[in-house]
Design a protein around this motif. Structure first.
Motif, PDB file in Angstrom:
ATOM      1  N   VAL A 385       0.858  -1.185   0.000  1.00 27.69           N
ATOM      2  CA  VAL A 385       0.000   0.000   0.000  1.00 27.69           C
ATOM      3  C   VAL A 385       0.887   1.226   0.000  1.00 27.69           C
ATOM      4  CG1 VAL A 385      -1.670   1.304   1.373  1.00 27.69           C
ATOM      5  CG2 VAL A 385      -1.891  -1.163   1.140  1.00 27.69           C
ATOM      6  N   SER A 439       5.865   0.020   4.510  1.00 28.54           N
ATOM      7  CA  SER A 439       5.069  -1.207   4.594  1.00 28.54           C
ATOM      8  C   SER A 439       5.949  -2.429   4.857  1.00 28.54           C
ATOM      9  CB  SER A 439       4.225  -1.393   3.335  1.00 28.54           C
ATOM     10  OG  SER A 439       4.894  -0.975   2.186  1.00 28.54           O
ATOM     11  N   LEU A 487      11.126   8.573   7.100  1.00 30.71           N
ATOM     12  CA  LEU A 487      11.602   7.293   7.640  1.00 30.71           C
ATOM     13  C   LEU A 487      13.130   7.246   7.717  1.00 30.71           C
ATOM     14  CD1 LEU A 487       9.323   4.724   5.730  1.00 30.71           C
ATOM     15  CD2 LEU A 487       9.157   5.332   8.133  1.00 30.71           C
TER      16      LEU A 487
HETATM   17  C1  LIG Z   1      -1.807   0.009   8.512  1.00 32.18           C
HETATM   18  C2  LIG Z   1      -1.807   1.306   7.815  1.00 32.18           C
HETATM   19  N1  LIG Z   1      -1.404   2.430   8.462  1.00 32.18           N
HETATM   20  C3  LIG Z   1      -1.395   3.620   7.827  1.00 32.18           C
HETATM   21  C4  LIG Z   1      -1.788   3.733   6.539  1.00 32.18           C
HETATM   22  C5  LIG Z   1      -1.795   5.080   5.830  1.00 32.18           C
HETATM   23  N2  LIG Z   1      -0.833   5.078   4.717  1.00 32.18           N
HETATM   24  C6  LIG Z   1      -1.211   4.861   3.441  1.00 32.18           C
HETATM   25  S1  LIG Z   1       0.079   4.841   2.382  1.00 32.18           S
HETATM   26  C7  LIG Z   1       1.170   5.123   3.619  1.00 32.18           C
HETATM   27  C8  LIG Z   1       2.642   5.236   3.329  1.00 32.18           C
HETATM   28  C9  LIG Z   1       3.238   3.964   2.897  1.00 32.18           C
HETATM   29  O1  LIG Z   1       4.624   4.094   2.950  1.00 32.18           O
HETATM   30  P1  LIG Z   1       5.551   3.071   2.229  1.00 32.18           P
HETATM   31  O2  LIG Z   1       5.188   1.703   2.579  1.00 32.18           O
HETATM   32  O3  LIG Z   1       6.977   3.457   2.442  1.00 32.18           O
HETATM   33  O4  LIG Z   1       5.147   3.257   0.701  1.00 32.18           O
HETATM   34  P2  LIG Z   1       5.421   4.480  -0.290  1.00 32.18           P
HETATM   35  O5  LIG Z   1       4.178   5.278  -0.340  1.00 32.18           O
HETATM   36  O6  LIG Z   1       6.583   5.250   0.234  1.00 32.18           O
HETATM   37  O7  LIG Z   1       5.694   3.797  -1.576  1.00 32.18           O
HETATM   38  C10 LIG Z   1       0.516   5.248   4.845  1.00 32.18           C
HETATM   39  C11 LIG Z   1       1.188   5.534   6.114  1.00 32.18           C
HETATM   40  C12 LIG Z   1      -2.215   2.547   5.906  1.00 32.18           C
HETATM   41  N3  LIG Z   1      -2.681   2.536   4.644  1.00 32.18           N
HETATM   42  N4  LIG Z   1      -2.197   1.361   6.547  1.00 32.18           N
END
Ligand SMILES: Cc1ncc(C[n+]2csc(CCOP(=O)(O)OP(=O)(O)O)c2C)c(N)n1
Ligand SMILES: [Mg+2]
Lengths: 541, 163
Positions: A385, A439, A487
């Motif tokens: 996600v 994630s 992060l």
């Molecule tokens: C369990 C959970 N907590 C919070 C969120 C809110 N959220 C959606 S995307 C995201 C960031 C995801 O970060 P990362 O995994 O590093 O992916 P990136 O967007 O950097 O590719 C967050 C915190 C979520 N979707 N699920």
């Protein structure tokens, strides 16, 4: 005489279950003790939430309910996010939880949690078992409910004494009889006829397909219908894979993070044939405008989804498989007119945007675009996600494979456990995870499960040192105030993977990334490939 | 818009909480809810009176139907059903006022079920609207307590709600 725990195992065997995902504790020990002598494999995850996610991946791969198991209290509550994710994504699942002895229920004893109560909003149905002799009927019903109609999770909460008590004999019922549960599978003939007429009189029809097309196994029928009529196809995030990405009729994913040509097509269509999609807010941002602009045929197995988000002209309640068959049989030689055909081709060509790159970093969209050709045609991609999910959804060139992600709940940490389940379900398939650095850190403990079970899963971590998607939101809506989305000081993922016993490398260019991928897909071992991605890389083109 | 839903459910533990939970979770308000067993002891009937527009009611019916123990949901049509609510109304009533209260209750068709030194308790079985009228008439005397069952309703004529 046979104990409740033995009955539970026999019920699972009767349902053809070969693998369960779980984590033990005192109140589920009778079951685990019986399982010890059986041929059912328990995959010991490292946190119960991942047992549910793994069961979800398994269910999606096998097209039948996945089973997860946890102990009472904290084990059960840890499952909740996974159950809720399966509920939102309509995944068939059986969650089995141990419970404190029935004579102690309601006294707040050690590790008691009202899990059926807590899961009420997230389960299709749930049982708190009160008699050992009810177990066979309940298991039979649970599997039936989870896998028919609109699929979903069913929870069976079993007090310890119910597992320990014995009854005379075991007999698994052959049929279920639930007076109040008879999902309608056949689309109403009159409605189908009206739909055919409307399609024939339309000028610019499109098909919007969702997860329901995949879960009902109607994929090939839908492809056939589209090819017969030349009607272009869009998909929701859960519907990705319904058409090969390179199919001339496929326009891509719609919605807030979708492809512009898909959204544009939705804007100018005069008839949307919505198949097994609920048209949630991420797919259709302004449903009222949509129903003013265009006529809508909505086909879904769940009557409650029809008319919930978008006003519909022709509702058809039924199984996609059945309804699609009827559409194929009755559409005759209808084909879209040349004008619409040309317009669609034009749209596709017009919106091929160019991707900008950052030197010294991996460009994730280009990499994902190439990934598919480096994998076998039936590969399964599990996307997490965040931005990484959108990069995958829009750029993975799916062929005959599957795309597993959580479109409904969007639960971070889904991809790795999902891949574990998918791999155990379909051992011969290439299974690849793409996740973000955020994630990844939500379920990296499952690297251990991967190693312990010898699973050949390749994990690609898109490291941008950001909770990228939220950071992007902050850029757009909160004046770039990056509150709680950095992060930095994350661990060295390569070293971490190696500590778990998984080979790993880090790359900073597409060239290097591709080189690694070429090599690692040949090996039977898991691998963690860390791709450095520039934090300013946007989600969409 | 006020509407009345007649719901047949399997008579098993937890059904009521599933149904009332669904209302609150999806932000629907219940005016009244009454439950009782039907001629078939394995089936209960729940009558719910609630408020909402057409979209809300339709959604509710569909969501209720999705609950596994729900056998049948029917929206009763205005003017085509009979509804009753049982109320027990205790009023403050010294001997001097007793006659007036008896007169009102006779006029409205209520029954006096208890008389004490300073109170009179009435039983009234009528529509919600008529109950409201009676309560208005009794208010000046001082109402001590009202207990109401919530509305139960049945179709007029030969039509009925069957599983
Ligand atoms: C369990 C959970 N907590 C919070 C969120 C809110 N959220 C959606 S995307 C995201 C960031 C995801 O970060 P990362 O995994 O590093 O992916 P990136 O967007 O950097 O590719 C967050 C915190 C979520 N979707 N699920
Ligand atoms: Mg990130």
């Amino acid at each position: 005489m046979i104990s409740g725990a033995d009955i539970m195992v026999k019920c699972l065997q009767a349902e053809g279950v070969d693998t369960v995902f779980g984590y033990p504790g005192a109140t589920i020990c009778p079951f685990y003790d019986s399982l010890y002598d059986s041929d059912i494999k328990n995959v010991l995850v490292r946190q119960e939430q991942n047992a549910a996610h793994a069961a979800s991946g398994y269910a999606r791969a096998k097209m039948k309910p996945g089973v997860c198991v946890a102990t009472s209290g904290p084990g059960a509550t840890n499952l909740i996010t996974g159950i809720a994710t399966a509920y939102m994504d309509s995944i068939p699942m059986i969650a089995i939880t141990g419970q404190v002895r029935s004579d102690l229920l309601g006294r707040d004893v050690f590790q008691e949690a009202d899990i059926t109560g807590a899961c009420e909003p997230f389960t299709k149905h749930s049982y708190l078992v009160s008699r050992t002799e009810d177990l066979p009927r309940i298991f039979k019903e649970a599997f039936h409910i989870a896998s028919t109609g609109r699929p979903g999770p069913v929870l069976i909460d079993i007090p310890m004494d119910i597992q320990q008590n014995t009854v005379e004999s075991f007999e698994y019922p052959e049929t279920v009889n639930i007076k109040s549960y008879k999902p309608n599978t056949k689309g109403h003939a009159v409605q189908v006829k009206r739909a055919i007429e409307l399609i024939k009189s339309s000028k610019r029809p499109i098909i919007v397909s969702g997860g329901g097309v995949l879960s009902s196994g109607a994929k090939l029928k839908l492809q056939k219908f589209a090819e017969m009529t030349q009607i272009p196809v869009l998909s929701t995030m859960m519907g990705i894979g319904v058409m090969p990405s390179d199919h001339p009729l496929y326009l891509g994913m719609l919605g807030t993070h979708g492809r512009r040509c898909a959204n544009k097509a939705l804007h100018i269509t005069d008839l949307a044939i919505v198949c097994g999609a609920r048209l949630g807010d991420r797919a259709i941002a302004s449903p009222d405008q949509m129903s003013e602009r265009t006529k809508i045929i909505h086909i879904d197995i769940d009557p409650a989804e029809i008319g919930k988000n978008v006003k519909v002209d022709i509702p058809i309640v039924g199984d996609m498989n059945h309804v699609m068959k009827k559409l194929v049989e009755n559409i005759g030689d209808f084909k879209i007119n040349d004008e619409w055909d040309a317009q669609v081709k034009d749209l596709k060509a017009h919106y091929q945007s160019k991707i900008s790159t950052f030197d010294g970093y991996v460009e994730p969209r280009t990499l994902i675009g190439k990934l598919s050709s480096m994998l076998k045609s039936k590969a399964i991609l599990c996307a997490d996600v965040g931005q990484n999910q959108i990069w995958c959804a829009n750029n993975f060139r799916i062929r005959e494979g599957r795309f597993f992600t959580t479109g409904g709940m969007g639960t971070m940490g889904y991809s790795i456990p999902c891949a574990i389940g998918a791999k155990l379900g379909l051992k011969k398939r290439d299974v690849v995870v793409v996740c973000g650095d955020g994630s990844f850190q939500m379920s990296l403990n499952e690297l251990s499960t991967i190693v312990q079970n010898n699973l050949n899963i390749k994990i690609i971590v898109m490291r941008n040192y950001r909770l990228g998607m939220v950071r992007e939101l902050q850029d757009n809506l909160y004046n770039g105030r990056h509150s709680a989305t950095i992060l930095n000081d994350s661990p060295d993922i390569v070293a971490l993977a190696k500590a778990y016993g998984i080979d790993s490398a880090c790359v900073s260019s597409n060239e290097d990334a591709e080189k690694y991928i070429h090599n690692i897909v040949e090996s039977e071992k898991p691998f963690v490939l860390v791709c450095n991605v520039h934090p300013d890389t946007p989600s969409i083109l | 818009m006020k509407y009345t839903l007649s719901i047949l459910v399997e008579n098993q533990a937890g059904v009521l909480s599933k149904i009332s939970g669904l209302f609150s979770r999806r932000g629907f308000n219940i005016d009244s809810l009454a439950v009782g067993v039907t001629a078939d002891p394995t089936v209960s009937r729940i009558t719910i009176v609630a408020n909402g527009d057409e979209y809300v009611v339709e959604q509710l019916e569909k969501q209720l139907n999705k609950l596994i123990p729900v056998i049948k949901v029917k929206r009763l049509i205005e003017g085509e059903f009979i509804s009753r609510e049982l109320s027990l109304i205790k009023i403050h009533c010294p001997a001097a006022k007793r006659f007036e209260v008896i007169k009102i209750s006779e006029l409205m068709g209520a029954k006096i079920v208890d008389v004490a030194v300073n109170t009179v308790t009435l039983e009234y079985c009528e529509t919600v609207e008529k109950s409201a009228t009676l309560i208005d008439l009794l208010k000046p005397y001082g109402i001590r307590e009202i207990v109401r069952t919530g509305t139960v309703a049945i179709d007029k004529g030969k039509s009925s709600v069957q599983g």
